[in-house]
Design a protein around this motif. Structure first.
Motif, PDB file in Angstrom:
ATOM      1  N   GLU A 294      31.906  53.845   3.983  1.00 35.10           N
ATOM      2  CA  GLU A 294      29.891  53.742   3.527  1.00 35.10           C
ATOM      3  C   GLU A 294      29.546  54.512   3.860  1.00 35.10           C
ATOM      4  O   GLU A 294      28.549  55.606   3.550  1.00 35.10           O
ATOM      5  N   GLN A 295      30.720  55.787   5.017  1.00 36.22           N
ATOM      6  CA  GLN A 295      29.800  57.099   5.416  1.00 36.22           C
ATOM      7  C   GLN A 295      30.641  58.269   4.496  1.00 36.22           C
ATOM      8  O   GLN A 295      31.793  58.180   4.169  1.00 36.22           O
ATOM      9  N   SER A 296      29.850  58.992   4.059  1.00 34.40           N
ATOM     10  CA  SER A 296      30.083  60.125   3.278  1.00 34.40           C
ATOM     11  C   SER A 296      29.914  61.596   3.866  1.00 34.40           C
ATOM     12  O   SER A 296      30.684  62.760   3.315  1.00 34.40           O
ATOM     13  N   ALA A 297      29.113  61.908   4.229  1.00 30.53           N
ATOM     14  CA  ALA A 297      28.465  62.654   5.115  1.00 30.53           C
ATOM     15  C   ALA A 297      29.761  62.930   5.940  1.00 30.53           C
ATOM     16  O   ALA A 297      29.954  64.269   6.190  1.00 30.53           O
ATOM     17  N   PRO A 298      30.244  61.910   7.059  1.00 23.97           N
ATOM     18  CA  PRO A 298      31.280  62.811   7.827  1.00 23.97           C
ATOM     19  C   PRO A 298      32.114  62.905   7.264  1.00 23.97           C
ATOM     20  O   PRO A 298      32.781  63.524   7.528  1.00 23.97           O
ATOM     21  N   LEU A 299      32.748  62.405   5.865  1.00 24.73           N
ATOM     22  CA  LEU A 299      33.643  62.803   5.544  1.00 24.73           C
ATOM     23  C   LEU A 299      34.142  64.259   4.809  1.00 24.73           C
ATOM     24  O   LEU A 299      34.789  64.549   5.355  1.00 24.73           O
ATOM     25  N   THR A 300      33.045  64.740   4.977  1.00 28.08           N
ATOM     26  CA  THR A 300      32.952  66.811   4.330  1.00 28.08           C
ATOM     27  C   THR A 300      32.993  66.678   5.901  1.00 28.08           C
ATOM     28  O   THR A 300      34.191  67.621   6.551  1.00 28.08           O
ATOM     29  N   LEU A 301      32.941  66.323   6.635  1.00 32.97           N
ATOM     30  CA  LEU A 301      33.008  67.164   8.105  1.00 32.97           C
ATOM     31  C   LEU A 301      33.872  66.500   8.685  1.00 32.97           C
ATOM     32  O   LEU A 301      34.579  67.704   8.864  1.00 32.97           O
ATOM     33  N   ARG A 302      34.947  65.771   8.336  1.00 35.81           N
ATOM     34  CA  ARG A 302      36.005  65.143   8.678  1.00 35.81           C
ATOM     35  C   ARG A 302      37.037  67.076   7.791  1.00 35.81           C
ATOM     36  O   ARG A 302      37.928  67.149   8.692  1.00 35.81           O
ATOM     37  N   ASN A 303      36.669  66.402   6.874  1.00 36.52           N
ATOM     38  CA  ASN A 303      37.583  67.506   6.215  1.00 36.52           C
ATOM     39  C   ASN A 303      37.334  69.204   6.634  1.00 36.52           C
ATOM     40  O   ASN A 303      38.710  69.453   7.117  1.00 36.52           O
ATOM     41  N   GLY A 304      36.325  69.258   7.379  1.00 33.35           N
ATOM     42  CA  GLY A 304      36.398  70.283   8.130  1.00 33.35           C
ATOM     43  C   GLY A 304      36.515  70.806   9.651  1.00 33.35           C
ATOM     44  O   GLY A 304      37.881  71.668   9.423  1.00 33.35           O
ATOM     45  N   ALA A 305      36.753  69.294  10.025  1.00 31.08           N
ATOM     46  CA  ALA A 305      37.385  69.362  11.125  1.00 31.08           C
ATOM     47  C   ALA A 305      39.098  69.749  10.963  1.00 31.08           C
ATOM     48  O   ALA A 305      39.560  70.358  11.715  1.00 31.08           O
TER      49      ALA A 305
ATOM     50  N   ALA B 215      33.758  62.827  26.068  1.00 30.37           N
ATOM     51  CA  ALA B 215      34.187  62.312  24.668  1.00 30.37           C
ATOM     52  C   ALA B 215      34.593  61.155  24.127  1.00 30.37           C
ATOM     53  O   ALA B 215      34.838  61.151  22.866  1.00 30.37           O
ATOM     54  N   GLY B 216      35.397  60.762  25.318  1.00 31.54           N
ATOM     55  CA  GLY B 216      36.079  58.887  24.897  1.00 31.54           C
ATOM     56  C   GLY B 216      34.885  58.107  24.831  1.00 31.54           C
ATOM     57  O   GLY B 216      35.062  57.376  23.580  1.00 31.54           O
ATOM     58  N   PHE B 217      33.914  57.834  24.377  1.00 35.71           N
ATOM     59  CA  PHE B 217      32.537  57.268  24.672  1.00 35.71           C
ATOM     60  C   PHE B 217      32.199  58.235  23.788  1.00 35.71           C
ATOM     61  O   PHE B 217      31.654  57.355  22.432  1.00 35.71           O
ATOM     62  N   LEU B 218      31.987  58.972  23.663  1.00 38.27           N
ATOM     63  CA  LEU B 218      32.206  59.955  21.882  1.00 38.27           C
ATOM     64  C   LEU B 218      32.513  59.381  20.516  1.00 38.27           C
ATOM     65  O   LEU B 218      31.798  58.858  19.341  1.00 38.27           O
ATOM     66  N   GLN B 219      33.298  59.307  20.474  1.00 34.87           N
ATOM     67  CA  GLN B 219      34.856  58.726  20.061  1.00 34.87           C
ATOM     68  C   GLN B 219      34.387  57.455  19.819  1.00 34.87           C
ATOM     69  O   GLN B 219      34.258  57.035  18.314  1.00 34.87           O
ATOM     70  N   LEU B 220      34.125  56.511  20.755  1.00 34.48           N
ATOM     71  CA  LEU B 220      33.499  55.408  20.255  1.00 34.48           C
ATOM     72  C   LEU B 220      32.007  54.721  20.229  1.00 34.48           C
ATOM     73  O   LEU B 220      32.632  54.022  18.862  1.00 34.48           O
ATOM     74  N   TYR B 221      31.491  55.326  20.167  1.00 35.02           N
ATOM     75  CA  TYR B 221      29.974  55.606  19.638  1.00 35.02           C
ATOM     76  C   TYR B 221      30.204  55.966  18.084  1.00 35.02           C
ATOM     77  O   TYR B 221      29.963  55.019  16.647  1.00 35.02           O
ATOM     78  N   ASN B 222      31.181  57.068  17.711  1.00 33.65           N
ATOM     79  CA  ASN B 222      31.590  57.664  16.525  1.00 33.65           C
ATOM     80  C   ASN B 222      31.863  56.356  15.301  1.00 33.65           C
ATOM     81  O   ASN B 222      32.035  56.368  14.502  1.00 33.65           O
ATOM     82  N   GLY B 223      33.003  56.234  16.525  1.00 33.33           N
ATOM     83  CA  GLY B 223      33.884  55.018  15.922  1.00 33.33           C
ATOM     84  C   GLY B 223      35.168  55.974  14.485  1.00 33.33           C
ATOM     85  O   GLY B 223      35.700  55.515  14.396  1.00 33.33           O
ATOM     86  N   THR B 224      35.208  57.213  15.559  1.00 32.19           N
ATOM     87  CA  THR B 224      36.200  58.245  14.834  1.00 32.19           C
ATOM     88  C   THR B 224      36.578  59.814  15.313  1.00 32.19           C
ATOM     89  O   THR B 224      35.612  59.758  16.687  1.00 32.19           O
TER      90      THR B 224
ATOM     91  N   ARG C  29      42.256  57.339  18.123  1.00 32.46           N
ATOM     92  CA  ARG C  29      43.322  58.418  18.817  1.00 32.46           C
ATOM     93  C   ARG C  29      44.467  58.055  17.571  1.00 32.46           C
ATOM     94  O   ARG C  29      45.195  59.280  16.932  1.00 32.46           O
ATOM     95  N   GLN C  30      44.421  57.515  17.277  1.00 32.66           N
ATOM     96  CA  GLN C  30      45.363  57.484  16.562  1.00 32.66           C
ATOM     97  C   GLN C  30      45.137  57.169  14.985  1.00 32.66           C
ATOM     98  O   GLN C  30      46.222  57.844  14.358  1.00 32.66           O
ATOM     99  N   GLY C  31      43.373  57.248  14.868  1.00 29.54           N
ATOM    100  CA  GLY C  31      43.545  57.494  13.113  1.00 29.54           C
ATOM    101  C   GLY C  31      42.426  56.653  12.632  1.00 29.54           C
ATOM    102  O   GLY C  31      42.031  57.118  11.615  1.00 29.54           O
ATOM    103  N   TRP C  32      42.947  55.819  13.136  1.00 30.22           N
ATOM    104  CA  TRP C  32      41.727  54.584  12.573  1.00 30.22           C
ATOM    105  C   TRP C  32      40.132  55.023  12.541  1.00 30.22           C
ATOM    106  O   TRP C  32      39.772  55.670  14.349  1.00 30.22           O
TER     107      TRP C  32
END
Lengths: 310, 310, 310
Positions: free
Chosen positions: B295-306, B101-110, B286-289
């Motif tokens: 430049e990404q809009s798709a992750p944004l909706t995903l984020r809202n979902g999350a 999970a740590g590496f996934l978060q690093l890779y996704n950057g969010t 992990r603090q939200g950065w």
């Protein structure tokens, strides 16, 4: 003034000092085990002290006096002396404030005078002291039970048998020794068993399911019984060694002797407290009786303070 | 539509699919340990695999190559290899999803992108994986401690002593060996001690009485320390055996080597995650950065979902 | 009349007899472990009985018949026989009321008839019986694991080796014996492991977090499995000793034989209850089915009583 407003609003106000203390208060829910800090520091300090003390007495002494390298004993033999010593001292420190409090109440002649601050803080971390002592006792049990599996022990037993055969001798059975060593083991087992029981009853869900009198019975009666058994276990370990001059290497008494000081003090003081005449006085005081309450006015205000703060 | 009505009535509606799923849902309160199924199946699978693997390597190999019947070793000697191997692997599997999970978060950057489903489900059964590993570790301790009581071990020690006497030899004391075997035992004892502590803090009443930061400290810091100690214990067991060709019977490496793969992967990845530069990046995420959130809009909706599903 | 008034006021009244009983009732919250009294008294009684029984069979017999003083065996060897015997009997007594209840329901043909008072009271202290048996089993494990550390055992092993060397003999390896003793240890370990699991699930916080079906699965299925393993452990200890006349000193059978009576009765009765045809009948009764409910009128009122008291 703020306090009054808050109380008017229906809250219970607690004066914790100036605004600067607020920084500390707000960090409180995120503090890491605040109640455990003192006991852990104490345990670490005792472990370091006794490790260095026993290192001097065994490894350094053997290196200097006999020129032998016995440093291989550090990992298990020496560790298995440090751990039970610290465990016993911490178990005793867990019951020492209780007897001190008893004597203070006897001396004050009332239960309404506040205990000194250091005693209060000490009494609040008794649970943590006890649980750390239990963790060390658990390690002591594991360290002891792997002894027959050790390479070094196998080597020693082997050499012993071979030496006996070469001298064409047989070891006679010393039944006193059997009684002695077996009693040593049994006191240890029973002490550890009661200690585990104390640990289980200190689990929040278990302590919530017993009533106040039962909890006090376990933590006081069984606790002192555990201390008695563990002290007896250590006494049987030493037995008559304290009489032999060879025990005092460089005039240093062995570690177990130092470990017996606090437990013996606690047990003697507790024994005094439960003798019928002293016990009656303590019980009366705990039921609210006060010695000459009329001639003293200062304690009275203190008493009111204590009642209010309850 | 139904959901809207329910929400208007003040309930929290959760869409669990079609009406057919209702059968499943109504059975839920009567299901037998639904969270334990996957971990138990995994433990059973690993036990069967390693039992057959070690049976081939020891008993079948000895029967085929040397014509000796060593099947009497199955009950304890072989079982006491299978049990710690499976215990170590399951302990490591308990901490693997965390580092993934740590590496996934690093890779996704969010931290606002959902984890894949399999990782989610894996993370939810970490407690069960850990408790099963603890149960196996407990059995391993008992299996180890009865070794000196075994008839077979008594027989072997006896023959060894008698052979030494007949050859008129004495076993010399190898102090390196004492250090080595004692460190092996001590890492095992400390690993088990911390493991028991982890188990106790996972009791509902205990975990309710510590705050969030304390719980995370115990389960993450102490958990990885436990894994490190248990891996060191296994490494010391093997030591330089992997260099000798005689270790690879029928080209099969010994069981403990296979058991070290997952723990070593976890420890290496964790070590990378706690190096200062990587640690800073993970903490910021992990603090939200978020890395380039514009430049990404798709992750944004995903984020809202999350966020909504939280 | 008082009851009616109370019920009109909205309370649930419970007739506990005359006013004299009030003294007892008001003491109730301060009673010391009221549920533990009977089990503790039973355990103490069994320990005293078996201690005296085994003392007669071993120490007194050896003193009278052979003139040998074997009293040094009391501390560990004899205690380690008394403790597991009492533990096994108490574990069996924990499951005996359950099978008696099953047969009573079969005999009555209904689940709505109250059990006799003694059975009710017995069923209410099953948890306490089981926990005392677990505490004794824990002591048995510790007593067993210190065996190789004992001075007496070291002496015996030493003399054995020396005797073998003097006779210039070597002990052959009896692989049947290895299988046998190892199975004996493994059943003991697994039995103790499941017993500890039963103990953990009886902690209030754990039993609250499992659903009713899971709790019943653990306490019934795993409980009977534990009893089966512990009984097998004891059977393997005895094995064919019961055939040899030398076993019956002064016509007294050894202690483990007496300890096997209750567990074997429980296991046989339980086995009868889970045979398909009996199981079907019991399940039907537990689901509310009644045998010929029309022709009986007395049980009908009893039934109403039972329903009301629920």
């Amino acid at each position: 003034m703020v306090k009054d407003i808050a109380q008017n609003l229906g809250f219970t106000a607690l004066d914790k000092g100036s605004l600067q203390a607020a920084v500390e208060l707000e960090d409180y829910p995120l503090q890491l085990f605040p109640m455990w800090r003192l006991p852990v520091a104490l345990a670490a300090g005792l472990i370091v002290f006794f490790f260095l003390y026993l290192l001097t007495r065994s490894v350094i002494y053997a290196a200097v006096e006999d020129g032998k390298d016995t440093s291989f004993k550090i990992m298990v033999t020496l560790a298995n002396k440090v751990i039970p010593i610290v465990s016993l001292i911490m178990l005793a420190l867990c019951y020492l404030p209780g007897v001190i409090a008893g004597f203070l109440q006897l001396y004050n002649g009332t239960k309404y005078r506040r205990f000194p601050n250091w005693l209060d803080r000490w009494m609040l971390c008794r649970k943590q002291l006890g649980l750390l002592a239990l963790a060390l006792a658990f390690l002591h049990v594991l360290y002891t039970l792997i002894i027959p599996l050790r390479y070094y022990v196998g080597y020693r037993l082997n050499s012993e048998t071979i030496a006996l055969i070469k001298q064409n001798k047989t070891k006679p059975l010393d039944t006193t020794m059997v009684w002695f060593t077996d009693t040593y083991f049994v006191t240890g087992i029973m002490g550890f068993g009661f200690f585990v029981l104390l640990g289980i009853t200190s689990l929040p869900s278990v302590s919530n399911s017993v009533n106040w009198r039962e909890f006090r019975f376990i933590q006081s009666k069984l606790g002192h019984l555990t201390l008695l058994l563990c002290t007896a276990h250590t006494l049987l370990y030493g037995w008559d060694k304290f009489l032999k001059p060879s025990t005092y290497k460089w005039y240093l008494p062995p570690g177990f002797m130092l470990s017996l000081i606090v437990p013996c003090v606690v047990l003697v003081l507790k024994f005094v407290l439960i003798t019928p005449c002293v016990d009656r006085a303590v019980t009366r005081i705990r039921q609210g009786w006060e010695r000459k309450p009329a001639e003293q006015s200062a304690p009275l205000t203190l008493r009111n303070g204590a009642v209010e703060s309850d």
